[in-house]
Scaffold this active site. Structure first.
Site, short mmCIF file in Angstrom:
data_model
loop_
_atom_site.label_atom_id
_atom_site.label_comp_id
_atom_site.label_asym_id
_atom_site.label_seq_id
_atom_site.Cartn_x
_atom_site.Cartn_y
_atom_site.Cartn_z
N TYR A 1 49.26 32.32 41.84
CA TYR A 1 48.02 32.14 41.08
C TYR A 1 47.19 33.40 40.91
CZ TYR A 1 48.79 27.15 41.16
OH TYR A 1 49.31 25.91 40.96
N LEU A 2 47.41 34.39 41.77
CA LEU A 2 46.55 35.56 41.72
C LEU A 2 47.21 36.68 40.95
CD1 LEU A 2 45.34 35.39 45.41
CD2 LEU A 2 44.20 34.53 43.35
#
Length: 589
Positions: free
Chosen positions: A547-548
């Site tokens: 997600y990052l």
DNA sequence: CCCGCAACTTAGAACAGTTCAG
DNA sequence: CTGAACTGTTCTAAGTTGCGGG
């Protein structure tokens, strides 16, 4: 894009028949092949394996066991052994290997296992074995425990040999050539048979996951590449040349009937580019998210129910980073939900709670049956809408009865090209990391303190995405150990300071350095303790990996002089190679 | 529209390997 | 040198998304 795969590569399926020093057990393709030969009655070259006892040949499981003798006790005549047929025996060993696991105590698991086990029995076995509760698998279980002990107790040299053999297998089967680049394959081992381990309350847990045979396998490669040959006397299901997809091999699994794939490693170009695209889409959302928010806030007032529902659902997805929530077939999987599939029973509305107005209490099982529990103050209009949606409904009714993921995603597509529900999760995760890092990093801090700040920023994201873990079993103890270390270090520091005071002038400098060093060590330990305490129930890995936007972290490292290795380990650096190349120190998500 | 299928990403558990204190 | 604790890797289940056909 063209796909070109070299022969050697896919040869991971072109199992060879030779006596294999089987430490890798059944996941090793060679072993699987041995089993395939046996199953398909091809017969194998007895010059290599004739000295093995029969049961060790049956089932790749045993290909290196010298003393098989597996038996199941059955309770009708207590203490009596029963020799099982090879197929029934193998399925029994799957159960025996899990005997210490909670699974084997669950009724559903036992029922499913027993049903599928019976299918593998001879009629004689079926008539003798009539009750799973009367079967004693402990002898079998002990055998495998002993095996695993023996493995642990191996000499250094033997362990080294195994390591080398694994490396050889990786080199031989673990790579392919795509578009002229040698790429690592992710899961190049065919999934071995075993008992299905579903997560949560899965109705199919314990079912027999059957062995994959060459006839199940579809090979996908370019026309001009020599595709791997199936084992002698067998055929692949199909060899196709589809360059619109990325998988190399596929087969249909027998529990859910879904398709499984062999694909490339995250370090590969094709996965890396896709990953980059994902974050670029999320960055495009950043540019128009305020417009979209204004839009759905407006839609809370819509005359149409379906639009109000869509708007409230989108609000949850945006604010709480909920997953889209597809419908699931009842009875086929564990009962879990996402946003669109929320039911009335998953929410409790509180007009007023803990001094806050309009609080929504969420309590449901999400992906992997991980519990989502959250009390969220919402806007009055959202609250009123929820009351409306819940009116005259039973607890098990859908909250959003006029909405599903397809409708929602179609709407999102109209708002922004490439926008889907999951983009919000990516966007909110990455923007949160960026904001947190900007906010809490102190350039005066030393490296460990900066890394603590990073982990805290990462943690904020993990909490948002509900990435939980059970606190490690040894958590309390390990915290205690750390505290002991800290106390010892404090003591040491006090000593050093006393020495410093009493030291002669010429020794002062040296003594001073010494106490500074200890001080630093103490600081490091304290930071470690804080970090660990805060991380007790939170899993950072998933957000970091999925997600990052890695460019945020890399830019941060460059800006604050943190070595990238402190944030990403080797595998992660390989996966994020594209970002390491790309990100400058001033990159902002 | 709805449904089933296909292809791909995301997920925690289990396992293996490494490190570090005693 | 040993074993416990920690870290990294593997495994495969469980999601999302898009498409095509009725």
């Amino acid at each position: 894009m063209s796909l070109l795969w070299m022969y050697e590569v896919l040869d991971c399926l072109n199992f060879k028949c030779f006596k294999h020093p089987c430490s890798v057990e059944h996941t090793c393709p060679v072993c699987v092949f041995n089993r395939l030969l046996e199953l398909n009655n091809v017969g194998f070259s007895n010059q290599t394996q004739s000295s093995w006892p029969l049961s060790s040949v049956i089932g790749s499981l045993f290909c290196c066991c010298s003393e098989p003798a597996f038996m199941v006790f059955y309770g009708l005549s207590p203490g009596k052994h029963m020799k099982l047929s090879s197929t029934a025996e193998e399925v029994a060993t799957f159960f025996a290997k899990m005997l210490d696991h909670e699974y084997t105590t669950k009724e559903v698991f036992r029922k499913n296992f027993y049903k599928d086990w019976r299918k593998e029995m001879t009629s004689e076995e079926k008539s003798k074995i009539t009750d799973l509760n009367k079967c004693d698998f402990s002898e079998m279980s002990e055998y495998f425990k002993a095996q695993s002990e023996a493995r642990k107790a191996m000499t250094k040299e033997d362990k080294q040999k195994i390591k080398e053999e694994n490396e050889r297998i990786l080199q031989e089967y673990g790579f392919c050539i795509m578009d002229n680049h040698k790429e690592r394959i992710a899961n190049f081992r065919i999934e071995p048979p075993g008992l299905f381990r579903g997560r949560g309350d899965h109705p199919k847990m314990g079912m027999l996951k059957r062995r994959i045979r060459p006839e199940d396998i579809i090979v996908n490669c370019s026309k001009d590449s020599k595709h791997p040959k199936p084992p002698p006397g067998t055929k692949w299901k199909e060899v196709r040349h589809d360059n619109k997809v990325t998988w190399l091999v596929s087969w249909t699994e027998n529990i859910q009937g879904s398709i499984k794939y062999i694909m490339l490693n995250p370090s590969s170009r094709i996965k890396g580019e896709k990953d980059w695209q994902k974050y670029e889409t999320a960055r495009r959302l950043k540019k128009c998210v305020e417009r979209i928010r204004a839009q759905y806030r407006d839609d809370w007032k819509s005359k149409e129910m379906r639009i109000r529902q869509r708007a409230v659902a989108l609000y949850f997805i945006d604010k709480l980073a909920l997953r889209a929530g597809n419908e699931k077939e009842e009875g086929e999987t564990a009962d879990t939900v996402g946003c669109c599939s929320l039911r009335v029973e998953h929410l409790t509305l509180h007009q007023e709670m803990d001094g806050q107005e309009y609080v929504v209490e969420f309590d449901f099982l999400g992906k992997d049956s991980i519990r989502y529990y959250n009390k969220v103050p919402v806007e009055k209009r959202v609250f009123k809408n929820l009351q409306l949606f819940m009116e005259d409904k039973e607890p098990e009714d859908d909250l959003f009865d006029r909405l599903n993921t397809s409708i929602l995603n179609k709407h999102l597509q109209e708002l922004m090209d490439g926008l889907t529900a999951k983009v919000f999760r990516t966007y909110n995760a990455s923007i949160t990391l960026q904001q947190q890092l900007n906010e809490i990093t102190n350039s005066e801090d030393n490296v460990p303190a900066k890394i603590l700040s990073y982990n805290r920023a990462n943690r904020a994201v993990a909490i948002l995405c509900n990435h939980q873990r059970a606190p490690p079993k040894t958590f309390e103890k390990s915290m205690q150990n750390l505290q002991t270390k800290i106390d010892a270090k404090k003591e040491q520091l006090a000593d050093a300071k006393r020495e410093l005071k009493s030291a002669k002038a010429d020794a002062k400098v040296r003594r001073d350095e010494k106490s500074k060093k200890i001080e630093e060590q103490l600081m490091k330990l304290e930071v470690q303790a804080t970090d660990r305490e805060e991380n007790k129930q939170i899993a950072l890995g998933t957000s970091k990996l999925n997600y990052l936007d890695p460019r945020i972290s890399i830019a941060w490292c460059k800006k604050f002089g943190i070595p990238i290795e402190k944030i990403y380990n080797k595998t992660q650096r390989e996966k994020f190679a594209w970002a390491i190349d790309m990100a400058e120190k001033d990159f902002q998500f």
